[in-house]
Motif scaffolding. Structure first.
Motif, short mmCIF file in Angstrom:
data_model
loop_
_atom_site.label_atom_id
_atom_site.label_comp_id
_atom_site.label_asym_id
_atom_site.label_seq_id
_atom_site.Cartn_x
_atom_site.Cartn_y
_atom_site.Cartn_z
N MET A 1 0.84 -1.19 0.00
CA MET A 1 0.00 0.00 0.00
C MET A 1 0.87 1.24 0.00
N LYS A 2 0.70 2.09 -0.98
CA LYS A 2 1.44 3.35 -1.08
C LYS A 2 0.57 4.45 -0.49
N ILE A 3 1.11 5.17 0.48
CA ILE A 3 0.35 6.20 1.19
C ILE A 3 1.00 7.56 0.99
N LEU A 4 0.20 8.54 0.57
CA LEU A 4 0.65 9.92 0.51
C LEU A 4 0.19 10.63 1.78
N VAL A 5 1.12 11.28 2.47
CA VAL A 5 0.78 12.09 3.64
C VAL A 5 1.05 13.54 3.29
N GLU A 18 6.42 9.07 10.37
CA GLU A 18 7.40 8.23 11.07
C GLU A 18 6.77 6.91 11.48
N ALA A 19 5.57 6.96 12.06
CA ALA A 19 4.89 5.74 12.52
C ALA A 19 4.53 4.83 11.35
N LEU A 20 4.11 5.40 10.23
CA LEU A 20 3.75 4.60 9.06
C LEU A 20 4.97 3.85 8.51
N ILE A 21 6.10 4.54 8.42
CA ILE A 21 7.33 3.90 7.95
C ILE A 21 7.72 2.77 8.89
N GLN A 22 7.65 3.03 10.18
CA GLN A 22 8.03 2.01 11.17
C GLN A 22 7.08 0.81 11.13
N ASP A 74 -2.24 4.65 -3.22
CA ASP A 74 -3.50 3.96 -2.92
C ASP A 74 -4.35 4.76 -1.94
N VAL A 75 -3.68 5.40 -0.98
CA VAL A 75 -4.37 6.12 0.10
C VAL A 75 -3.74 7.50 0.24
N VAL A 76 -4.58 8.50 0.51
CA VAL A 76 -4.09 9.84 0.82
C VAL A 76 -4.54 10.20 2.24
N MET A 77 -3.59 10.57 3.08
CA MET A 77 -3.88 11.08 4.42
C MET A 77 -3.59 12.57 4.36
N HIS A 78 -4.66 13.35 4.34
CA HIS A 78 -4.57 14.78 4.05
C HIS A 78 -4.54 15.60 5.33
N ILE A 115 -8.28 6.87 -6.41
CA ILE A 115 -7.64 6.60 -5.13
C ILE A 115 -8.58 5.74 -4.27
N GLN A 116 -8.01 4.78 -3.55
CA GLN A 116 -8.81 3.84 -2.77
C GLN A 116 -9.43 4.45 -1.52
N LYS A 117 -8.71 5.42 -0.91
CA LYS A 117 -9.21 6.00 0.34
C LYS A 117 -8.57 7.37 0.56
N VAL A 118 -9.39 8.35 0.94
CA VAL A 118 -8.90 9.67 1.34
C VAL A 118 -9.30 9.89 2.79
N ILE A 119 -8.31 10.08 3.64
CA ILE A 119 -8.55 10.38 5.05
C ILE A 119 -8.28 11.87 5.23
N HIS A 120 -9.35 12.62 5.38
CA HIS A 120 -9.27 14.08 5.46
C HIS A 120 -9.28 14.51 6.93
#
Length: 331
Positions: A1-5, A18-22, A74-78, A115-120
């Motif tokens: 899963m590729k996540i854009l923050v 940092e937490a996502l990478i870990q 796949d996911v964007v955390m905005h 995009i599969q999911k956008v967390i706004h």
């Protein structure tokens, strides 16, 4: 899963990245372009974590750059936003451009790219002064500052794309997050940095309002819980400690933990206009428990003091403290 923050260079965004990478996620960090080529707080995280980042420099207000950054994700955390309330009083247009137009760029690109999911990211400020407590997600929205008004607009815009186009949007609504790396425009870092720099006559704003302070580790756990379920699409979910405390009591707790005898001086520049002050915030977090299986680990007065102690330890490290200008008001 590729996540854009987005906003990965900021306070909460850097902790989340940092937490996502870990946790083993593939992360692209969207940071604000600047000529110094700095990545904000990402410059100061562990080197082994930083080396795993895919960093994209841009501006959330630019739809072309935003869409390019979202390619292959796949996911964007905005999280990218302007959040300082006092600054929004004299520069409201920048808040419209960043918070509303920036969110439009995200959801429009998400629709175009599938995009599969956008967390706004929302904020408890959208509720204004509590009309009932604890505050559920059904509480009326009240724009008591230009900042909160733009966040209401951004939330509604994001949700409109879910309703109109079935764009997979979900809204996380954190209450007052605190912890390491927070800007001194916020009250807890303001108190700590003044005391840590030897001041005993503290300059502060109003002491009577209450807040629901949420330690950054709990907020990050809330964000990450959204990745593990699809039950939250089209939902707004509070992330808060369900513990109400006044600013005055917060000052006393910090002074006790730092073994400092203090006196407080009310400074007019730090006071919000009377009708703009949010007098009371207290989160109902039952929905987060039910849909995300999330609950705060730093809850109640004991958890709050534990979070404050960890925050104090970070800020009083000389290498961290020197980054803050405690002798001036951080707008």
């Amino acid at each position: 899963m590729k996540i854009l923050v987005t906003g990965a260079d900021g306070f909460i965004g850097s902790h989340l990245t940092e937490a996502l990478i870990q946790a083993g996620y593939d992360v692209r960090a969207f940071v604000l372009y600047n000529s110094f080529n700095t990545w904000g707080w990402l410059d100061h995280i562990d080197k082994t974590v930083r080396e795993q980042l895919d960093v994209f420099t841009g501006d959330i207000r630019d739809p072309f750059g935003v869409k390019q950054a979202m390619q292959g994700c796949d996911v964007v955390m905005h999280l990218a936003a302007l959040i300082a309330i006092p600054y929004s009083y004299h520069s409201p247009a920048t808040y419209v451009e960043t918070n509303i137009n920036g969110t439009l760029n995200i959801v429009q690109a998400a629709r175009d790219l599938g995009i599969q999911k956008v967390i706004h990211t929302s904020t408890s400020e959208v509720y204004g002064t509590a009309r009932f407590v604890p505050i559920t997600e059904q509480h009326p929205l009240q724009g008591q500052s230009p900042y909160s008004a733009t966040k209401i607009g951004a939330d509604q815009l994001a949700m409109s794309f879910y309703q109109a186009f079935n764009t997979p949007v979900t809204i996380i609504r954190p209450f007052n997050t605190y912890g390491a790396r927070q800007s001194a425009r916020a009250v807890i870092p303001t108190i700590i940095t003044q005391i840590a720099n030897g001041k005993r006559q503290l300059k502060l704003g109003a002491l009577h309002p209450t807040r629901d302070f949420n330690y950054v580790r709990d907020t990050v756990r809330g964000f990450m819980a959204f990745l593990k379920t699809d039950k939250c699409l089209g939902e707004v979910i509070n992330i808060g400690s369900n513990y109400e405390v006044s600013i005055g009591d917060t000052v006393r707790y910090i002074a006790e933990l730092m073994h400092a005898e203090i006196h407080i001086e009310e400074e007019s520049a730090r006071l919000r206009p009377q009708k703009s002050e949010v007098e009371r915030l207290w989160a109902d977090n039952q929905k987060a428990h039910d849909l995300l299986d999330w609950q705060p680990e730093y809850a109640g007065v004991t958890g709050f003091k534990r979070g404050l102690q960890e925050t104090i330890e970070w800020f009083t490290n000389p290498d961290n403290l020197k980054r803050y200008k405690a002798d001036i008001y951080n707008l």
